[in-house]
Design a protein around this motif. Structure first.
Motif, PDB file in Angstrom:
ATOM      1  N   ALA A  63       0.952  -1.319   0.152  1.00  0.00           N
ATOM      2  CA  ALA A  63       0.040  -0.039  -0.004  1.00  0.00           C
ATOM      3  C   ALA A  63       0.920   1.176  -0.064  1.00  0.00           C
ATOM      4  N   GLY A  64       2.164   1.216   0.216  1.00  0.00           N
ATOM      5  CA  GLY A  64       2.897   2.200   0.270  1.00  0.00           C
ATOM      6  C   GLY A  64       3.103   3.005   1.452  1.00  0.00           C
ATOM      7  N   ALA A  70      15.425  -2.619   1.423  1.00  0.00           N
ATOM      8  CA  ALA A  70      16.066  -3.248   0.495  1.00  0.00           C
ATOM      9  C   ALA A  70      14.981  -3.865  -0.696  1.00  0.00           C
ATOM     10  N   GLY A  71      15.141  -3.733  -1.918  1.00  0.00           N
ATOM     11  CA  GLY A  71      14.539  -4.382  -2.880  1.00  0.00           C
ATOM     12  C   GLY A  71      13.512  -3.392  -3.593  1.00  0.00           C
ATOM     13  N   SER A  72      12.653  -3.973  -4.401  1.00  0.00           N
ATOM     14  CA  SER A  72      11.833  -2.730  -4.901  1.00  0.00           C
ATOM     15  C   SER A  72      10.313  -3.301  -5.125  1.00  0.00           C
ATOM     16  N   VAL A  73       9.341  -2.488  -4.943  1.00  0.00           N
ATOM     17  CA  VAL A  73       8.091  -2.762  -4.916  1.00  0.00           C
ATOM     18  C   VAL A  73       7.483  -1.793  -6.163  1.00  0.00           C
ATOM     19  N   ARG A  74       6.858  -2.454  -7.220  1.00  0.00           N
ATOM     20  CA  ARG A  74       6.459  -1.956  -8.460  1.00  0.00           C
ATOM     21  C   ARG A  74       4.942  -1.898  -8.512  1.00  0.00           C
ATOM     22  N   LEU A  75       4.280  -0.815  -8.957  1.00  0.00           N
ATOM     23  CA  LEU A  75       2.846  -0.821  -9.307  1.00  0.00           C
ATOM     24  C   LEU A  75       3.022  -0.419 -10.778  1.00  0.00           C
ATOM     25  N   ASP A  76       2.275  -1.342 -11.652  1.00  0.00           N
ATOM     26  CA  ASP A  76       2.264  -1.131 -13.034  1.00  0.00           C
ATOM     27  C   ASP A  76       3.622  -0.830 -13.498  1.00  0.00           C
ATOM     28  N   PRO A  79       8.363   2.145  -9.813  1.00  0.00           N
ATOM     29  CA  PRO A  79       8.599   2.207  -8.332  1.00  0.00           C
ATOM     30  C   PRO A  79       7.455   2.770  -7.771  1.00  0.00           C
ATOM     31  N   LEU A  80       6.692   2.139  -6.652  1.00  0.00           N
ATOM     32  CA  LEU A  80       5.767   2.928  -5.831  1.00  0.00           C
ATOM     33  C   LEU A  80       5.939   4.085  -5.375  1.00  0.00           C
ATOM     34  N   ALA A  81       7.268   4.389  -4.796  1.00  0.00           N
ATOM     35  CA  ALA A  81       7.672   5.533  -4.332  1.00  0.00           C
ATOM     36  C   ALA A  81       7.722   6.597  -5.224  1.00  0.00           C
ATOM     37  N   GLN A  82       7.613   6.326  -6.571  1.00  0.00           N
ATOM     38  CA  GLN A  82       7.755   7.504  -7.385  1.00  0.00           C
ATOM     39  C   GLN A  82       6.316   7.715  -8.152  1.00  0.00           C
ATOM     40  N   TRP A  83       5.250   7.256  -7.552  1.00  0.00           N
ATOM     41  CA  TRP A  83       3.781   7.608  -8.091  1.00  0.00           C
ATOM     42  C   TRP A  83       3.782   8.861  -7.219  1.00  0.00           C
ATOM     43  N   PRO A  84       3.122   9.566  -7.867  1.00  0.00           N
ATOM     44  CA  PRO A  84       2.204  11.097  -6.971  1.00  0.00           C
ATOM     45  C   PRO A  84       1.322  10.350  -6.222  1.00  0.00           C
ATOM     46  N   HIS A  85       1.166  11.141  -5.038  1.00  0.00           N
ATOM     47  CA  HIS A  85       0.193  10.584  -3.919  1.00  0.00           C
ATOM     48  C   HIS A  85      -1.156  10.416  -4.591  1.00  0.00           C
TER      49      HIS A  85
END
Length: 269
Positions: A63-64, A70-76, A79-85
C-alpha cells in the motif's frame, strides 16, 4: 519455496504489483526478508500464515505505507515511491486491519466516511460530483450499509463500522484493492458477502489482495501466499496440492485441507 510458481495460461500480462528482493523493518526490527511476488489483474490473492509471519507488514508495504529497506515494490511497472500521492490513491485502495480509521472520522456520518474514498478523484475543495455520489451510493449498497448512511460512524457497531469502511475502499474504484482482515467484526452472513465482493472485484479485472486468518475464507481466493517468519514459503493456486501441503506444513500439520460441498475447507486434525 514449495512447488513452482504457476500462473493460469490467460494471465501472461505484466504484473500489476511486483515485489523483488524486498526487506522491511518495523523500527529497528527486521520483519520481511527477501520477498518476491508478482500479482496480476483479475486475480484474488489471500495471504495466510501463523501470527507474526509478516502478513500485515507485507500488505502495508504494497500500500506504500511502509518503505522497504531493500529491494523494489512496483505498481504497473513503476516504483511505488515514484507515484504521485493522488495518482497512487486512485490506483490503489486500502482497508486497514480492524477497521482502523482516523479518530476524527468518528463524528462523520457513514455517508461522508464513504465519500472520503472519492477524495483522490476530486479537485481541491471541490464539491462532490454526481459521479462521486453515484460511486458512494453503489459502495454503501454493496456492503449493505446504505440504511445507516445518516448515522455517525461512532454510533455504529463494530460490524456496521467495518462495512462502512469497506464501502470507503470500494468507492475509490481502484484497480488494486488491499484488505487486511476484512472479515473482522462481521457475522457469518456478512463474511460471506464480503468474500463475494472480493470475488466480484477480481472478476471485474481488479487485483485483490486479502490478509485472512480464516483459512476457509482464504481458500475461496484464486491464489494463496503462504508466509512464515517474514518470508514467502509458497505462492500458488488455491486448488493446487502443493499449496495445500504448504498451508498444512506452516500450521504444524494441525490442519488438513479437504474438498467439502464443492469448496476447500481446513479441518483441525
Amino acid at each position: 519455496m514449495t512447488g513452482a510458481m504457476r500462473w493460469p495460461a490467460a494471465a501472461e500480462a505484466a504484473p500489476v504489483l511486483a515485489l523483488q528482493g524486498v526487506h522491511a523493518s518495523l523500527g529497528r526490527t527486521p520483519v520481511l526478508h527477501g520477498i518476491g511476488l508478482a500479482l496480476r489483474a483479475g486475480r484474488w490473492t489471500s495471504v495466510v500464515g501463523p501470527n507474526g509471519a509478516g502478513k500485515s507488514t507485507l500488505l502495508r508495504l504494497m500500500a506504500g505505507l511502509l518503505a522497504p529497506t531493500a529491494g523494489s515494490v512496483r505498481l504497473d511497472g513503476r516504483p511505488l515511491a515514484q507515484w504521485p500521492h493522488r495518482a497512487r490513491a486512485r490506483r490503489l485502495a486500502w482497508l486497514a486491519q480492524g477497521g482502523a480509521a482516523d479518530p476524527a472520522a468518528d463524528d462523520l456520518l457513514a455517508y461522508d466516511v464513504a465519500m472520503l474514498g472519492r477524495l483522490p478523484h476530486q479537485r481541491w475543495l471541490a464539491a462532490p460530483s454526481a459521479a462521486d455520489h453515484a460511486a458512494v451510493e453503489a459502495a454503501l449498497r454493496q456492503t449493505q450499509a446504505w440504511d445507516w448512511r445518516s448515522r455517525p460512524l461512532a454510533q455504529l457497531s463494530g460490524g456496521e463500522r467495518q462495512r462502512v469502511l469497506l464501502a470507503r475502499a470500494l468507492a475509490v474504484q481502484a484497480g488494486v484493492l488491499l484488505m487486511d482482515e476484512p472479515l473482522a467484526n462481521l457475522d457469518p452472513p456478512h463474511q460471506a458477502d464480503c468474500l463475494a465482493l472480493a470475488r466480484a472485484q477480481a472478476e471485474a479485472g481488479r487485483t485483490v489482495v486479502t490478509v485472512l486468518h480464516e483459512l476457509h475464507a482464504a481458500l475461496a481466493a484464486d491464489d494463496l501466499v503462504v508466509m512464515a517468519g517474514g518470508r514467502v514459503l509458497h505462492h500458488g493456486g488455491c486448488g493446487d496440492a502443493a499449496t495445500h501441503a504448504a498451508v498444512e506444513a506452516v500450521f504444524g500439520h494441525r490442519i488438513r485441507i479437504h474438498r467439502v460441498a464443492d469448496q476447500w475447507v481446513a479441518l483441525h486434525r
